[in-house]
Design a protein around this motif. Structure first.
Motif, PDB file in Angstrom:
ATOM      1  N   UNK A  83       0.819  -1.206   0.000  1.00  0.00           N
ATOM      2  CA  UNK A  83       0.000   0.000   0.000  1.00  0.00           C
ATOM      3  C   UNK A  83       0.856   1.262   0.000  1.00  0.00           C
ATOM      4  N   UNK A  84       2.019   1.182   0.652  1.00  0.00           N
ATOM      5  CA  UNK A  84       2.871   2.363   0.791  1.00  0.00           C
ATOM      6  C   UNK A  84       3.383   2.883  -0.549  1.00  0.00           C
ATOM      7  N   UNK A  85       3.551   2.012  -1.518  1.00  0.00           N
ATOM      8  CA  UNK A  85       4.095   2.422  -2.816  1.00  0.00           C
ATOM      9  C   UNK A  85       3.119   2.140  -3.965  1.00  0.00           C
ATOM     10  N   UNK A  86       1.852   1.940  -3.634  1.00  0.00           N
ATOM     11  CA  UNK A  86       0.861   1.594  -4.650  1.00  0.00           C
ATOM     12  C   UNK A  86       0.748   2.679  -5.716  1.00  0.00           C
ATOM     13  N   UNK A  87       0.792   3.943  -5.293  1.00  0.00           N
ATOM     14  CA  UNK A  87       0.687   5.035  -6.253  1.00  0.00           C
ATOM     15  C   UNK A  87       1.832   5.057  -7.240  1.00  0.00           C
ATOM     16  N   UNK A  88       3.038   4.777  -6.770  1.00  0.00           N
ATOM     17  CA  UNK A  88       4.212   4.739  -7.642  1.00  0.00           C
ATOM     18  C   UNK A  88       4.073   3.601  -8.650  1.00  0.00           C
ATOM     19  N   UNK A  89       3.662   2.433  -8.169  1.00  0.00           N
ATOM     20  CA  UNK A  89       3.473   1.274  -9.051  1.00  0.00           C
ATOM     21  C   UNK A  89       2.355   1.540 -10.069  1.00  0.00           C
ATOM     22  N   UNK A  90       1.350   2.294  -9.633  1.00  0.00           N
ATOM     23  CA  UNK A  90       0.207   2.589 -10.497  1.00  0.00           C
ATOM     24  C   UNK A  90       0.633   3.369 -11.733  1.00  0.00           C
ATOM     25  N   UNK A  91       1.605   4.259 -11.569  1.00  0.00           N
ATOM     26  CA  UNK A  91       2.045   5.108 -12.683  1.00  0.00           C
ATOM     27  C   UNK A  91       2.574   4.307 -13.860  1.00  0.00           C
ATOM     28  N   UNK A  92       3.218   3.191 -13.572  1.00  0.00           N
ATOM     29  CA  UNK A  92       3.790   2.369 -14.648  1.00  0.00           C
ATOM     30  C   UNK A  92       3.329   0.920 -14.512  1.00  0.00           C
ATOM     31  N   UNK A  93       2.112   0.733 -14.074  1.00  0.00           N
ATOM     32  CA  UNK A  93       1.595  -0.607 -13.803  1.00  0.00           C
ATOM     33  C   UNK A  93       1.588  -1.450 -15.078  1.00  0.00           C
ATOM     34  N   UNK A  94       1.963  -2.713 -14.936  1.00  0.00           N
ATOM     35  CA  UNK A  94       2.053  -3.620 -16.083  1.00  0.00           C
ATOM     36  C   UNK A  94       0.726  -3.759 -16.828  1.00  0.00           C
ATOM     37  N   UNK A  95      -0.402  -3.659 -16.101  1.00  0.00           N
ATOM     38  CA  UNK A  95      -1.714  -3.856 -16.718  1.00  0.00           C
ATOM     39  C   UNK A  95      -2.134  -2.685 -17.599  1.00  0.00           C
ATOM     40  N   UNK A  96      -1.410  -1.576 -17.546  1.00  0.00           N
ATOM     41  CA  UNK A  96      -1.754  -0.436 -18.391  1.00  0.00           C
ATOM     42  C   UNK A  96      -1.572  -0.750 -19.867  1.00  0.00           C
ATOM     43  N   UNK A  97      -0.840  -1.811 -20.164  1.00  0.00           N
ATOM     44  CA  UNK A  97      -0.638  -2.216 -21.559  1.00  0.00           C
ATOM     45  C   UNK A  97      -1.843  -2.965 -22.112  1.00  0.00           C
ATOM     46  N   UNK A  98      -2.787  -3.326 -21.237  1.00  0.00           N
ATOM     47  CA  UNK A  98      -3.948  -4.124 -21.642  1.00  0.00           C
ATOM     48  C   UNK A  98      -5.222  -3.503 -21.061  1.00  0.00           C
ATOM     49  N   UNK A  99      -5.875  -2.590 -21.771  1.00  0.00           N
ATOM     50  CA  UNK A  99      -7.065  -1.942 -21.212  1.00  0.00           C
ATOM     51  C   UNK A  99      -8.170  -2.959 -20.922  1.00  0.00           C
ATOM     52  N   UNK A 100      -8.568  -3.026 -19.663  1.00  0.00           N
ATOM     53  CA  UNK A 100      -9.608  -3.960 -19.240  1.00  0.00           C
ATOM     54  C   UNK A 100     -10.740  -3.165 -18.613  1.00  0.00           C
ATOM     55  N   UNK A 101     -11.913  -3.231 -19.215  1.00  0.00           N
ATOM     56  CA  UNK A 101     -13.058  -2.481 -18.715  1.00  0.00           C
ATOM     57  C   UNK A 101     -14.280  -3.364 -18.574  1.00  0.00           C
ATOM     58  N   UNK A 102     -15.442  -2.716 -18.574  1.00  0.00           N
ATOM     59  CA  UNK A 102     -16.719  -3.427 -18.514  1.00  0.00           C
ATOM     60  C   UNK A 102     -17.571  -3.098 -19.739  1.00  0.00           C
ATOM     61  N   UNK A 103     -16.996  -2.341 -20.667  1.00  0.00           N
ATOM     62  CA  UNK A 103     -17.773  -1.720 -21.735  1.00  0.00           C
ATOM     63  C   UNK A 103     -18.151  -2.601 -22.907  1.00  0.00           C
ATOM     64  N   UNK A 104     -18.734  -1.979 -23.948  1.00  0.00           N
ATOM     65  CA  UNK A 104     -19.307  -2.710 -25.082  1.00  0.00           C
ATOM     66  C   UNK A 104     -18.270  -3.354 -26.000  1.00  0.00           C
ATOM     67  N   UNK A 105     -16.998  -2.917 -25.903  1.00  0.00           N
ATOM     68  CA  UNK A 105     -15.937  -3.519 -26.709  1.00  0.00           C
ATOM     69  C   UNK A 105     -14.785  -3.958 -25.821  1.00  0.00           C
ATOM     70  N   UNK A 106     -14.160  -5.065 -26.209  1.00  0.00           N
ATOM     71  CA  UNK A 106     -13.096  -5.660 -25.426  1.00  0.00           C
ATOM     72  C   UNK A 106     -11.777  -5.622 -26.187  1.00  0.00           C
ATOM     73  N   UNK A 107     -10.700  -5.293 -25.481  1.00  0.00           N
ATOM     74  CA  UNK A 107      -9.367  -5.231 -26.064  1.00  0.00           C
ATOM     75  C   UNK A 107      -8.877  -6.634 -26.397  1.00  0.00           C
ATOM     76  N   UNK A 108      -8.370  -6.809 -27.625  1.00  0.00           N
ATOM     77  CA  UNK A 108      -7.868  -8.116 -28.061  1.00  0.00           C
ATOM     78  C   UNK A 108      -6.365  -8.075 -28.319  1.00  0.00           C
ATOM     79  N   UNK A 109      -5.896  -7.059 -29.069  1.00  0.00           N
ATOM     80  CA  UNK A 109      -4.471  -7.021 -29.396  1.00  0.00           C
ATOM     81  C   UNK A 109      -4.026  -5.609 -29.753  1.00  0.00           C
ATOM     82  N   UNK A 110      -2.707  -5.398 -29.701  1.00  0.00           N
ATOM     83  CA  UNK A 110      -2.106  -4.115 -30.054  1.00  0.00           C
ATOM     84  C   UNK A 110      -0.807  -4.405 -30.800  1.00  0.00           C
ATOM     85  N   UNK A 111      -0.778  -4.082 -32.080  1.00  0.00           N
ATOM     86  CA  UNK A 111       0.426  -4.213 -32.889  1.00  0.00           C
ATOM     87  C   UNK A 111       0.937  -2.803 -33.160  1.00  0.00           C
ATOM     88  N   UNK A 112       2.039  -2.437 -32.525  1.00  0.00           N
ATOM     89  CA  UNK A 112       2.538  -1.071 -32.605  1.00  0.00           C
ATOM     90  C   UNK A 112       2.761  -0.638 -34.048  1.00  0.00           C
TER      91      UNK A 112
END
Length: 212
Positions: free
Chosen positions: A174-203
């Motif tokens: 918890x003490x460093x959660x904010x720091x980890x949040x800035x570059x969190x690994x999951x930011x590469x994979x948008x996960x939501x609840x919405x009408x479309x789901x992320x499948x892939x990203x080819x740069x």
């Protein structure tokens, strides 16, 4: 209808966490992948229709908002090929959206470690958020401000169960959660609840979303 919608990207997004990545491309993808607490009416922009919240009550001076969330709304189960590895098996458990996810998003905005840019300025007068139960959240402001209504109802929540864990599903300190949040690994994979789901990203080529 029934075909493919193609949109143009201006650049390769660095990540898809809309809170820390302030770009038009990320905002565009966010509108497909995520659901908001409410939905702006297309013909009357000042009208908020039900979204994740099916009901909202507000006190007379617009300092306390109580949001009643729908039951049975689930976060996407990731389909990105990298997340199909055995080590990510914990991600494939269906998880319901709750008021705890909503509260977490406000908490990250206010966390001094989080680099949320200009967004933070809209929440300087936010006093606190209270989770009443799994489907009820109270948002309390210090005083009535011009942006309190929109800053409360236009929110897109982030998955607490995801952003508080490392790649193996272990809880982050918890003490460093904010720091980890800035570059969190999951930011590469948008996960939501919405009408479309992320499948892939080819740069440099394409980001693929499929109907949820």
């Amino acid at each position: 209808s029934g075909g493919n919608l193609r949109r143009t990207l201006s650049d390769n997004p660095k990540g898809f966490n809309w809170l820390t990545e302030n770009s038009s491309d990320v905002s565009d993808i966010q509108s497909y992948v995520h659901n908001g607490f409410t939905v702006r009416d297309a013909e009357q922009p000042d009208v908020h229709n039900p979204g994740l919240a099916y009901r909202v009550t507000v006190n007379q001076d617009y300092t306390e908002y109580t949001l009643f969330f729908r039951k049975g709304v689930y976060w996407h189960v990731p389909k990105h090929p990298q997340l199909q590895e055995t080590s990510f098996a914990w991600l494939r458990e269906p998880r319901e959206f709750t008021a705890h996810d909503a509260a977490f998003t406000f908490e990250m905005i206010r966390n001094p470690q989080v680099e949320a840019g200009a967004i933070k300025s809209y929440y300087q007068d936010l006093e606190r958020v209270e989770v009443i139960d799994d489907y009820t959240l109270k948002v309390i402001w210090k005083k009535k401000t011009y942006q309190s209504l929109n800053s409360t109802l236009d929110m897109f929540p982030l998955p607490r169960w995801l952003y508080t864990k490392d790649k193996l599903g272990n809880a982050l300190p918890k003490e460093t959660l904010g720091v980890k949040f800035n570059s969190h690994w999951a930011s590469a994979y948008p996960i939501g609840t919405g009408p479309y789901q992320f499948v892939s990203f080819e740069k440099g080529t394409a980001i693929l979303l499929e109907r949820n």
